[in-house]
Scaffold this motif. Sequence first.
Motif, PDB file in Angstrom:
ATOM      1  N   SER A 317       0.806  -1.232   0.000  1.00 39.02           N
ATOM      2  CA  SER A 317       0.000   0.000   0.000  1.00 39.02           C
ATOM      3  C   SER A 317       0.839   1.283   0.000  1.00 39.02           C
ATOM      4  O   SER A 317       0.444   2.289   0.584  1.00 39.02           O
ATOM      5  CB  SER A 317      -0.967   0.015   1.191  1.00 39.02           C
ATOM      6  N   MET A 318       1.997   1.244  -0.637  1.00 38.82           N
ATOM      7  CA  MET A 318       2.790   2.466  -0.734  1.00 38.82           C
ATOM      8  C   MET A 318       2.160   3.415  -1.748  1.00 38.82           C
ATOM      9  O   MET A 318       1.534   2.999  -2.722  1.00 38.82           O
ATOM     10  CB  MET A 318       4.226   2.142  -1.156  1.00 38.82           C
ATOM     11  N   VAL A 319       2.317   4.703  -1.503  1.00 41.32           N
ATOM     12  CA  VAL A 319       1.817   5.739  -2.397  1.00 41.32           C
ATOM     13  C   VAL A 319       2.969   6.670  -2.760  1.00 41.32           C
ATOM     14  O   VAL A 319       4.009   6.692  -2.099  1.00 41.32           O
ATOM     15  CB  VAL A 319       0.658   6.531  -1.750  1.00 41.32           C
ATOM     16  N   TYR A 320       2.780   7.441  -3.832  1.00 45.01           N
ATOM     17  CA  TYR A 320       3.803   8.359  -4.347  1.00 45.01           C
ATOM     18  C   TYR A 320       3.150   9.727  -4.443  1.00 45.01           C
ATOM     19  O   TYR A 320       2.264   9.938  -5.277  1.00 45.01           O
ATOM     20  CB  TYR A 320       4.259   7.856  -5.709  1.00 45.01           C
ATOM     21  N   LYS A 321       3.543  10.642  -3.573  1.00 44.07           N
ATOM     22  CA  LYS A 321       2.824  11.905  -3.455  1.00 44.07           C
ATOM     23  C   LYS A 321       3.746  13.111  -3.619  1.00 44.07           C
ATOM     24  O   LYS A 321       4.896  13.106  -3.157  1.00 44.07           O
ATOM     25  CB  LYS A 321       2.131  11.989  -2.088  1.00 44.07           C
ATOM     26  N   LEU A 322       3.211  14.140  -4.257  1.00 39.85           N
ATOM     27  CA  LEU A 322       3.895  15.423  -4.335  1.00 39.85           C
ATOM     28  C   LEU A 322       3.885  16.066  -2.955  1.00 39.85           C
ATOM     29  O   LEU A 322       2.829  16.235  -2.356  1.00 39.85           O
ATOM     30  CB  LEU A 322       3.184  16.334  -5.339  1.00 39.85           C
ATOM     31  N   VAL A 323       5.071  16.410  -2.445  1.00 41.71           N
ATOM     32  CA  VAL A 323       5.147  17.009  -1.110  1.00 41.71           C
ATOM     33  C   VAL A 323       5.729  18.416  -1.124  1.00 41.71           C
ATOM     34  O   VAL A 323       5.641  19.141  -0.128  1.00 41.71           O
ATOM     35  CB  VAL A 323       5.964  16.123  -0.140  1.00 41.71           C
ATOM     36  N   ALA A 324       6.322  18.822  -2.251  1.00 39.96           N
ATOM     37  CA  ALA A 324       6.832  20.185  -2.359  1.00 39.96           C
ATOM     38  C   ALA A 324       6.938  20.538  -3.833  1.00 39.96           C
ATOM     39  O   ALA A 324       7.271  19.691  -4.669  1.00 39.96           O
ATOM     40  CB  ALA A 324       8.197  20.326  -1.686  1.00 39.96           C
ATOM     41  N   VAL A 325       6.660  21.808  -4.167  1.00 39.29           N
ATOM     42  CA  VAL A 325       6.701  22.242  -5.561  1.00 39.29           C
ATOM     43  C   VAL A 325       7.078  23.718  -5.623  1.00 39.29           C
ATOM     44  O   VAL A 325       6.772  24.489  -4.706  1.00 39.29           O
ATOM     45  CB  VAL A 325       5.335  21.996  -6.253  1.00 39.29           C
ATOM     46  N   GLY A 326       7.766  24.092  -6.674  1.00 37.58           N
ATOM     47  CA  GLY A 326       8.062  25.495  -6.931  1.00 37.58           C
ATOM     48  C   GLY A 326       7.096  26.042  -7.964  1.00 37.58           C
ATOM     49  O   GLY A 326       6.780  25.360  -8.943  1.00 37.58           O
ATOM     50  N   PHE A 327       6.642  27.247  -7.770  1.00 44.14           N
ATOM     51  CA  PHE A 327       5.690  27.834  -8.704  1.00 44.14           C
ATOM     52  C   PHE A 327       6.358  28.697  -9.761  1.00 44.14           C
ATOM     53  O   PHE A 327       5.691  29.318 -10.594  1.00 44.14           O
ATOM     54  CB  PHE A 327       4.634  28.629  -7.934  1.00 44.14           C
ATOM     55  N   GLU A 328       7.668  28.734  -9.741  1.00 44.51           N
ATOM     56  CA  GLU A 328       8.492  29.383 -10.752  1.00 44.51           C
ATOM     57  C   GLU A 328       9.633  28.437 -11.095  1.00 44.51           C
ATOM     58  O   GLU A 328      10.029  27.606 -10.269  1.00 44.51           O
ATOM     59  CB  GLU A 328       9.056  30.707 -10.234  1.00 44.51           C
ATOM     60  N   PRO A 329      10.201  28.558 -12.300  1.00 40.76           N
ATOM     61  CA  PRO A 329      11.273  27.630 -12.702  1.00 40.76           C
ATOM     62  C   PRO A 329      12.435  27.564 -11.714  1.00 40.76           C
ATOM     63  O   PRO A 329      12.965  26.486 -11.455  1.00 40.76           O
ATOM     64  CB  PRO A 329      11.709  28.176 -14.062  1.00 40.76           C
ATOM     65  N   ASP A 330      12.829  28.692 -11.178  1.00 37.83           N
ATOM     66  CA  ASP A 330      13.935  28.710 -10.233  1.00 37.83           C
ATOM     67  C   ASP A 330      13.494  29.206  -8.861  1.00 37.83           C
ATOM     68  O   ASP A 330      14.308  29.648  -8.050  1.00 37.83           O
ATOM     69  CB  ASP A 330      15.070  29.596 -10.754  1.00 37.83           C
ATOM     70  N   GLY A 331      12.208  29.096  -8.600  1.00 41.17           N
ATOM     71  CA  GLY A 331      11.680  29.627  -7.358  1.00 41.17           C
ATOM     72  C   GLY A 331      11.826  28.669  -6.201  1.00 41.17           C
ATOM     73  O   GLY A 331      12.233  27.514  -6.363  1.00 41.17           O
ATOM     74  N   PRO A 332      11.496  29.136  -5.003  1.00 44.03           N
ATOM     75  CA  PRO A 332      11.603  28.283  -3.812  1.00 44.03           C
ATOM     76  C   PRO A 332      10.546  27.193  -3.819  1.00 44.03           C
ATOM     77  O   PRO A 332       9.496  27.317  -4.444  1.00 44.03           O
ATOM     78  CB  PRO A 332      11.367  29.268  -2.661  1.00 44.03           C
ATOM     79  N   LEU A 333      10.836  26.117  -3.086  1.00 43.79           N
ATOM     80  CA  LEU A 333       9.886  25.031  -2.945  1.00 43.79           C
ATOM     81  C   LEU A 333       8.855  25.369  -1.875  1.00 43.79           C
ATOM     82  O   LEU A 333       9.201  25.904  -0.815  1.00 43.79           O
ATOM     83  CB  LEU A 333      10.605  23.731  -2.568  1.00 43.79           C
ATOM     84  N   HIS A 334       7.615  25.030  -2.148  1.00 43.74           N
ATOM     85  CA  HIS A 334       6.529  25.245  -1.187  1.00 43.74           C
ATOM     86  C   HIS A 334       5.970  23.890  -0.764  1.00 43.74           C
ATOM     87  O   HIS A 334       5.618  23.069  -1.624  1.00 43.74           O
ATOM     88  CB  HIS A 334       5.414  26.083  -1.819  1.00 43.74           C
TER      89      HIS A 334
END
Length: 434
Positions: A317-334
């Motif tokens: 039951s492992m899952v693969y989830k997005l946990v951080a993303v940047g909203f700009e190409p070189d922007g910080p991770l949120h």
Amino acid sequence: MPVTSPGLLTDRYELTMLTAFVRDGSVGHPAVFETFARRLPEGRRYGVVAGLGRLAPMLADFRFDTAEVDWLRAQEVVDDATAAWLRDFRFTGDVDAYPEGDLYFPGSPVLTVRGTLGECVMLETLVLSVLNHDSAVASAAARMVLAAGDRPLVEMGSRRTHEEAAVAAARAAHVAGFASTSNLAAGRRHGVPTVGTAAHAFTLAHPSEAEAFASQVAVQGKDTTLLVDTYDVEQGIRTAVEVAGPGLGAVRIDSGDLADTAAAARALLDELGAHDTRIVATSDLDEYVITALADAPIDGYGVGTRVVTGSGHPTASMVYKLVAVGFEPDGPLHPVAKKSHDKISVGGGKTAWRTHDAAGRVTREWYRVDGVAEAGATRVQVPVVRGGRLVHDPSLAEVRAHCASALATLPEAARSVSAGRPYLTATLEGETDG
């Protein structure tokens, strides 16, 4: 039939999402995805990570050839811009993971992928396909290994599953401590020791049991294992010893009440002077049956169905989830996280840590999202892929040894096959394992 590259071992929706990312311009934004299990199968105390040795090379080689891209375009899975993006694609991200053979618990960040949104999102199906299958097999196999103690186990479930799953299952069972497999492809591809002698059909193909045994001994020598329950176990043992002599390697019993039959077989073998002839038991074994046979004079087990199929290993039951993303190409991770009922995740890329007591038993596992090192604790993840290149490639023997060491860190109660709560839960630093 053309050979399928790792890139096409995926679900369609991964590429339809990719197409949208290409079109809206977010395909190159930074992202972090993590693989974890929210819970263990009912009654399980721990899980065993397996499959990383198969998965990591596929991640490093994750790409699409020209014919595959053309097919995707013809099927309207992707548009022209995405097809062009795929033709030049190479995975350039980083992967950290729990070493293969290690333990995992609910919440453990088993595998972390860092890269662009486009390259990370496509890996979901492949990552989960490999880790869920192999970890489920290894987790079941480890329970059988602990139940068997110092008695060796042979994996022999190839005829109970898909032909490729059989190869992966043999490898995963060996990681968890099985001594050998009946599967030749697992031997050639992965170096798992292979064993095998004869089936009931071999005995039935001869005019008599004695002639069948003589034929087998002539080819394999007296150290072979003779299957003695085709007709009558007692007579089969007498015939086996008569043909091979008291130096016969082993007899195999594949039916009946294994405890009573093994006791009678041991007494008869000793009576016939075959004191060193081993007894191997097969026939729908699992950790519960093996535990029940602990006092029987059995020297080894062959396990098939219940180590390679769902009846023996509930899903990981492992899952693969997005946990951080940047909203700009070189922007910080949120940090991002799911909040839906029963499927909550924790945002932010994580580093996992463990502590052990003076006896070496694992006492706690937790993770941080700030990347700060924990003094006096052991970091669980190791670098696996850097810049798209494989940097972690232990031998199967090293993985197997790591698994044995990891299982040894569990307290005796957690090593039991009896049902119970997970021994640990990985929690965010500052929370408690409740």
